[in-house]
Write a protein that holds these residues in place. Structure first.
Motif, mmCIF file in Angstrom:
data_model
loop_
_atom_site.group_PDB
_atom_site.id
_atom_site.type_symbol
_atom_site.label_atom_id
_atom_site.label_comp_id
_atom_site.label_asym_id
_atom_site.label_seq_id
_atom_site.Cartn_x
_atom_site.Cartn_y
_atom_site.Cartn_z
ATOM 1 N N LEU A 245 0.831 -1.207 0.000
ATOM 2 C CA LEU A 245 0.000 0.000 0.000
ATOM 3 C C LEU A 245 0.866 1.257 0.000
ATOM 4 O O LEU A 245 0.571 2.231 -0.708
ATOM 5 N N ALA A 246 1.971 1.251 0.782
ATOM 6 C CA ALA A 246 2.866 2.414 0.837
ATOM 7 C C ALA A 246 3.485 2.689 -0.534
ATOM 8 O O ALA A 246 3.581 3.842 -0.976
ATOM 9 N N VAL A 247 3.916 1.612 -1.227
ATOM 10 C CA VAL A 247 4.517 1.776 -2.557
ATOM 11 C C VAL A 247 3.494 2.352 -3.529
ATOM 12 O O VAL A 247 3.793 3.279 -4.310
ATOM 13 N N LEU A 248 2.270 1.809 -3.492
ATOM 14 C CA LEU A 248 1.224 2.324 -4.381
ATOM 15 C C LEU A 248 0.911 3.791 -4.092
ATOM 16 O O LEU A 248 0.693 4.594 -5.002
ATOM 17 N N LEU A 249 0.892 4.146 -2.809
ATOM 18 C CA LEU A 249 0.609 5.533 -2.446
ATOM 19 C C LEU A 249 1.727 6.464 -2.878
ATOM 20 O O LEU A 249 1.483 7.563 -3.402
ATOM 21 N N ILE A 250 2.968 6.034 -2.632
ATOM 22 C CA ILE A 250 4.119 6.878 -2.988
ATOM 23 C C ILE A 250 4.178 7.090 -4.496
ATOM 24 O O ILE A 250 4.493 8.182 -4.981
ATOM 25 N N ARG A 251 3.873 6.054 -5.267
ATOM 26 C CA ARG A 251 3.880 6.169 -6.732
ATOM 27 C C ARG A 251 2.574 6.771 -7.272
ATOM 28 O O ARG A 251 2.380 6.819 -8.474
ATOM 29 N N ARG A 252 1.687 7.119 -6.372
ATOM 30 C CA ARG A 252 0.430 7.775 -6.729
ATOM 31 C C ARG A 252 -0.407 6.899 -7.656
ATOM 32 O O ARG A 252 -0.977 7.362 -8.636
ATOM 33 N N ARG A 253 -0.496 5.619 -7.290
ATOM 34 C CA ARG A 253 -1.317 4.684 -8.048
ATOM 35 C C ARG A 253 -2.695 4.505 -7.419
ATOM 36 O O ARG A 253 -3.483 3.700 -7.903
ATOM 37 N N VAL A 254 -2.963 5.198 -6.312
ATOM 38 C CA VAL A 254 -4.252 5.115 -5.632
ATOM 39 C C VAL A 254 -5.033 6.385 -5.959
ATOM 40 O O VAL A 254 -4.525 7.496 -5.774
#
Length: 584
Positions: A64-73
């Motif tokens: 979830l952190a990786v997705l958030l950091i890469r702005r995939r959410v």
């Protein structure tokens, strides 16, 4: 300020929730991993369910952190992501307490309950706390112990704190986001209004320019009868004297007769320049003039233009006073005032034009809005119906008129006000109903001398000095210009338009030292011909035009051309050509 619905308000906080989840997720995942490593030393038993939950929760938070950091959410998952960040470690604490029977973990539950305030949507906070109570309280009762009531009270207190704090944070963030959004909308609205204002101001400026031009043409129409009368007199005198010279070429008065023809031609040129000055758009040339001579030239024109039943009196008392100004502008002011006076008098009455040289002191200057000093005072007095106080106060406003619809633009007096102020002077009005009107003008005097009158004599012939290309569509203009220049020992080539001029120039480029170029010609005009000549060489160009203030002529002047105004005296032409072709 715009009102927002609850769903819109929650939507405003979705970006904030997503940003918080992006910051918290990696830290929470790291904290779970560290807690797992330190669980033994801290006394929390590492049972299989505890290890299993952490092995699920830590990778899940990491992903979830990786997705958030890469702005995939996406934004719609902002509140959900923040709830997941809170629920995963909280459930880990509950699992650990269930299998370790450690009452000390209750304090960690208290901290995590208080931390639920990070969730920004009230429904998620309330729902999460209710779900936590439904799981944790039965679990604590099942585990038993002396401090169950204390632990439940602490968790409940933490929940109350979390709800209050979340409400406060949510309200503050909503206000901030609402103000930001309203500010953006206001900025866009202001930008739109500013664009509309600029567009309307541009349209108003264009409309004002057209109306001012129309007003000048209205004055020119009023003058047409007088101008036609004067021009017919000039043409008649030129024709009569020329026929006398032709009939008796050897008469002793021949030179005098020819001088009269030249003088009458110059008078006609002055009339033409005056008419152009009334019709052109704000382009004028100032010079030192005796104001009484300007008035004396305007009065005869008014006597032929205004109704014969109006008596025109002139009382000129400033014969030696000189001002720096444009006589055409000042003539337009006087004609505007005279035409208005004739309308006020209904075609019958007395119009008095009076001048005097006066000294204006500081007190009078402050009242008039001008500097102290020497002035010429001009008074235009009529015996008309006069004005009431309301009309008198608005008389110089643009577009304000008391004439019936279609009989005036309401710009005559505002134009006069602008001209007088442009000459660093002042104009005022005094009037009473039934007692006539007096317009008073103050124009500053100057000590500068009058310009020397032009000399019309040709300079004596000299040796051959080069080749000149004369470009003009009028045959008589070309032939007379050619004769003047050939008398000065120039070789002259002719062209009937811009296209012909380019062809002639290409054949004789090495010989031609100057091009005399007319502005208005068929096939190819002067401006285009000048541009094409500049592509070929830097040959000097003398622009000949009857309208020296024309925008096209001025643009060529700015690009290095010289200028001579038609109709030009032979001597002026010869001197200008000699100046341009003189060795540097």
């Amino acid at each position: 300020m715009r009102e927002f619905t609850p769903s819109e308000l929650d939507g405003l906080l979705a970006p904030v929730a997503l940003e918080r989840a992006r910051i918290l997720a990696p830290w929470v995942a790291t904290g779970l991993a560290v807690a797992l490593l330190l669980s033994g030393p801290t006394g929390v038993g590492l049972s299989a369910p505890v290890v299993g939950w952490n092995l699920f929760a830590i990778p899940a938070l990491t992903v979830l952190a990786v997705l958030l950091i890469r702005r995939r959410v996406s934004l719609v998952w902002g509140h959900h992501a923040l709830a997941i960040v809170w629920w995963l470690p909280t459930l880990g604490t509950l699992v650990s307490q269930l299998y370790s029977h450690d009452p000390g973990l209750t304090y960690l539950v208290v901290v995590e309950v208080a931390a639920s305030a990070v969730m920004l949507e009230r429904r998620w906070v309330v729902g999460s706390l209710v779900a936590l109570d439904a799981v944790w309280i039965p679990m604590m009762i099942h585990l038993g112990g002396d401090q169950v009531a204390l632990h439940v009270s602490l968790v409940m207190a933490a929940q109350i704190f979390a709800l209050l704090f979340q409400s406060l944070v949510r309200s503050s963030l909503l206000r901030a986001e609402t103000h930001r959004l309203v500010h953006e909308e206001t900025s866009r609205e202001l930008a739109h209004q500013l664009a509309e204002l600029r567009r309307s101001e541009d349209e108003r400026a264009k409309l004002f320019e057209r109306l001012v031009h129309a007003q000048r043409m209205e004055v020119a129409g009023t003058l047409s009868a007088g101008l036609a009368h004067d021009m017919n007199n000039i043409l008649c005198s030129i024709r009569n004297v020329a026929e006398l010279v032709i009939a008796d070429p050897g008469a002793s008065s021949g030179i005098t007769d020819l001088a009269q023809i030249v003088a009458q031609a110059e008078r006609g040129a002055e009339l033409t320049r005056g008419l152009l000055a009334f019709s052109r758009r704000g382009q004028y040339r100032k010079q030192v003039v005796e104001l009484d001579s300007v008035l004396a030239n305007v009065v005869p024109l008014l006597s032929r233009t205004l109704p014969k039943s109006i008596e025109i009196r002139q009382e000129l008392g400033a014969s030696s006073a000189r001002i720096e100004g444009d006589p055409n502008q000042l003539g337009q002011v006087l004609i505007n005032l005279a035409v208005n006076a004739a309308h006020a008098m209904g075609g019958t009455g007395t119009l008095t034009i009076r001048s005097a040289q006066v000294d204006v002191d500081a007190t009078d200057g402050a009242q008039l809005g001008i500097d102290p000093g020497g002035y010429v005072r001009i008074s235009v007095i009529d015996t008309g119906i006069g004005m009431d106080e309301t009309t008198r106060l608005r008389v110089f406003e643009p577009f304000y008129t008391t004439k019936p619809l279609g009989e005036g633009t309401g710009l005559g007096l505002s134009t006069a006000w602008g001209v007088v102020n442009g000459h660093r002077g002042a104009i005022g009005v005094e009037s009473q109903l039934g007692a006539g009107t007096t317009f008073t003008l103050h124009l500053p005097v100057t000590s500068e001398p009058l310009p020397a009158p032009p000399v019309i004599r040709l300079p004596p012939p000299q040796v051959a000095r080069g080749t000149v290309l004369v470009v003009d569509d009028e045959r008589l203009v070309r032939s007379s210009t050619r004769r003047i220049l050939e008398r000065q020992r120039y070789t002259v080539l002719e062209a009937v338009n811009g296209e012909d001029a380019l062809a002639v120039y290409k054949l004789h480029a090495a010989e031609i030292g100057l091009v005399i170029l007319d502005m208005g010609m068929p096939v190819m005009g002067g401006r285009e011909c000048f541009m094409r000549l500049r592509e070929l060489s830097e040959v000097p160009v003398l622009v000949a035009t009857g309208y020296a203030s024309d925008g096209e002529a001025q643009s060529l002047l700015a690009r290095g051309a010289s200028l001579i105004e038609k109709p030009y005296p032979a001597g002026e032409l010869a001197r200008e050509v000699a100046r341009i072709l003189a060795p540097s």
